[in-house]
Design an enzyme around this catalytic site. Structure first.
Site, PDB file in Angstrom:
ATOM      1  N   HIS A 238       0.674  -1.133   0.520  1.00 12.46           N
ATOM      2  CA  HIS A 238      -0.040  -0.581   0.462  1.00 12.46           C
ATOM      3  C   HIS A 238       0.965   1.671  -0.362  1.00 12.46           C
ATOM      4  O   HIS A 238       2.069   1.159   0.792  1.00 12.46           O
ATOM      5  CB  HIS A 238      -0.760   0.368   1.421  1.00 12.46           C
ATOM      6  N   ARG A 260      -6.435   9.401  -1.389  1.00 14.52           N
ATOM      7  CA  ARG A 260      -5.532   9.985  -2.802  1.00 14.52           C
ATOM      8  C   ARG A 260      -6.862   9.620  -3.340  1.00 14.52           C
ATOM      9  O   ARG A 260      -6.331  10.840  -4.480  1.00 14.52           O
ATOM     10  CB  ARG A 260      -4.650   8.653  -3.411  1.00 14.52           C
TER      11      ARG A 260
END
Length: 574
Positions: A238, A260
């Site tokens: 991640h 994001r």
């Protein structure tokens, strides 16, 4: 040593989304069956599903479709997916999400018109991630646990699985040798069907997201049983793991994909955004692309004081960030960071294993009476998992496994006589270290962290992988020599740590072996000495088995059962 014996119709190893859904669906198909859930900690309080922040991918909204979700999954997986499994994922997710809401009581976020809110996640062409704020996993596990507690499902809490025990007559699986950590005593659970749903959890890396109890136990047991594991080189990092400093377990924990997806920026030490230089999707590129881009930026000398990069959300409005990402804001505040109004240091962190035990759509495996679901399995995600497809995978295939086991046991289930030699070997492996001089387990763990992070991490090459395999062989020998005190065996943490390390080193060897064999770059697996993908139309996946104590590796062709590279189901749907 003679273990206590327990008998049950169905034994489920693990109490995450896969295990709990399996229990509920098994009882739904055959309410009179005896179902037992065994878990390393406490049911509802441990495992990775509970830690899910982001959400659950499912095609619900106008303009989206299962075909579109499928193509995103296949293209994200770089065409290595088992397409029958991927198709089952996207179609059954529609069934499972409604079950979660209407039957199990989950409350997901809504739009003003009452429809389910779906947020943007990286790597997808449609906003399809259903969520409960940024605490989706807690919502799902709490509701599943409540429903399991209401039913006649037996629990073996604080029990760790040691070995899969085959039948004496070679007909399949007879049960599982377990360790009751509350007493330190062994227990043999005989079952007519067993589900492997312990979860993967790549905690062999320096930075990792899963909880400390995760040690790839299911994958290690499958290897020792000689079963085939596919795609083991595919370990997902991640991009945004929290860098909270040395000596705190908060370092490595995830700051979720939705940050994001909502428009968060990644900044280097100069305060500049850099993702647009690596991918036109910038911060919304897939996890593998963003993680590699961060590591390259760090190599170029643009890292923060702690060795990472910054994530910035303040340009989206601090109050809006606090409202939309309450859990993340509070987590960062606990560590002294202001996510809503300031900068937070992050680094890629080992998050998920796309590889695992080979299994079929009905969750059967090569070993009769053994079923598998969730992160213990390989093939669903191919070379890269889309954020939001993980919890969908667990709940979809957990439910299918429960149905398959219940039907099989009802139709023809019988307890098999366990192989006494396998029981003896399992007891010797688990208990043989007690009373021997202790090795330096913390040093072994640190060496494992550094080896996997430096040589089997995000950027790989033959030199590093070869070096890693040699180091891992040495660590395997060191763990084998290491002893543990043989005093009070109740919750004996040093003993448990040794068992954890033994499993982690074995699975790490499988990861490194598969990574060395794959001489191209696909998804989460990037070889700097082979940076290009090979021909997609002739794609192969890796298969690792343990035979005679050594790991064998083979390459098997990908079967394009639904769509071939260059094609699209969207064309057919249109």
């Amino acid at each position: 040593m003679s273990p206590e014996q327990v008998e049950t119709d169905i034994l489920i190893l693990g109490s995450g989304g896969a295990g709990l859904f399996a229990a509920l669906h098994a009882k739904k198909v055959a309410p009179d069956l005896d179902v037992t859930v065994a878990v390393k900690g406490l049911l509802g309080k441990c495992g990775c599903t509970r830690m899910v922040q982001g959400g659950y991918n499912v095609a619900l909204a106008p303009g989206d479709s299962v075909e579109r979700h499928f193509m995103d999954t296949i293209e994200g997986g770089k065409w290595l997916n088992d397409q029958a499994l991927a198709w089952t994922l996207v179609t059954e997710a529609q069934v499972r999400i409604r079950e979660l809401e209407t039957e199990l009581g989950c409350f997901f976020d809504r739009n003003p018109d009452g429809s389910v809110h779906q947020k943007a996640f990286a790597g997808q062409t449609f906003d399809r991630t259903v969520h409960k704020g940024d605490l989706t996993g807690i919502e799902i596990i709490n509701r599943l646990s409540e429903q399991v507690w209401r039913r006649d499902v037996h629990r073996l809490e604080d029990h760790r699985a040691l070995e899969l025990i085959p039948a004496r007559d070679g007909s399949g699986l007879a049960g599982v040798l377990m360790l009751d950590m509350r007493t330190g005593e062994p227990k043999l659970v005989r079952a007519k069907a067993v589900l492997l749903a312990t979860g993967g959890g790549p905690t062999m890396y320096k930075y990792h997201t899963p909880s400390g109890d995760k040690s790839c136990d299911g994958l290690a047991m499958a290897l020792r049983a000689g079963l085939p594991l596919r795609d083991m080189e595919m370990v997902q990092f991640h991009p945004t793991g929290l860098l909270a400093g040395a000596g705190t377990r908060m370092t490595g924990t995830v700051l979720e994909e939705g940050l994001r997806g909502a428009g968060g920026w990644l900044l280097d030490s100069t305060g500049q955004r850099f993702m647009e230089a690596y991918d036109p999707r910038a911060e919304r590129a897939t996890r593998d692309v963003v993680s590699r881009s961060i590591m390259r930026r760090l190599r170029e000398g643009f890292g923060t004081p702690s060795g990472g990069v910054h994530i910035q959300m303040s340009h989206l409005g601090p109050e809006d960030v606090r409202r939309r990402f309450k859990g993340m804001v509070e987590r960062c505040a606990d560590c002294g960071f202001d996510l809503a109004g300031g900068l937070v240091e992050v680094i890629p962190t080992a998050h998920y294993m796309m590889g695992g035990l080979q299994f079929a759509v009905d969750c059967t495996t090569a070993l009769p009476r053994l079923y598998a679901a969730g992160e213990d399995t390989g093939g669903v995600h191919g070379a890269n998992r889309l954020g939001g497809n993980g919890v969908a995978n667990s709940t979809v295939f957990g439910g299918l496994a429960g149905q398959s086991m219940a039907r099989a046991v009802t139709r023809e289930g019988a307890l098999a006589e366990p192989d006494p030699a396998a029981i003896e070997a399992g007891l010797a492996r688990a208990y043989g270290s007690l009373g021997r001089p202790a090795g330096s387990l913390p040093e072994i763990r640190e060496a494992l962290y550094e080896t996997m992070w430096a040589d089997v991490g995000i950027l790989r090459d033959a030199t590093g992988l070869t070096r890693a395999l040699a180091t891992l062989d040495g660590l395997s020998d060191a763990v084998a020599r290491a002893g543990a005190p043989d005093g009070d065996r109740r919750y004996a943490l040093t003993w448990m740590d040794r068992l954890n390390l033994e499993n982690l080193v074995l699975v790490s060897q499988a990861v490194a072996r598969a990574a060395l064999a794959r001489t191209d770059s696909r998804g989460a697996h990037f070889r700097e000495d082979f940076p290009e993908a090979s021909d997609l139309a002739t794609s192969h996946y890796t298969v690792v088995r343990q035979r005679g104590g050594a790991l064998d590796l083979a390459m098997e062709p990908v079967h394009f059962t639904h769509v071939r590279p260059g094609g699209s189901l969207l064309d057919a749907a249109a």
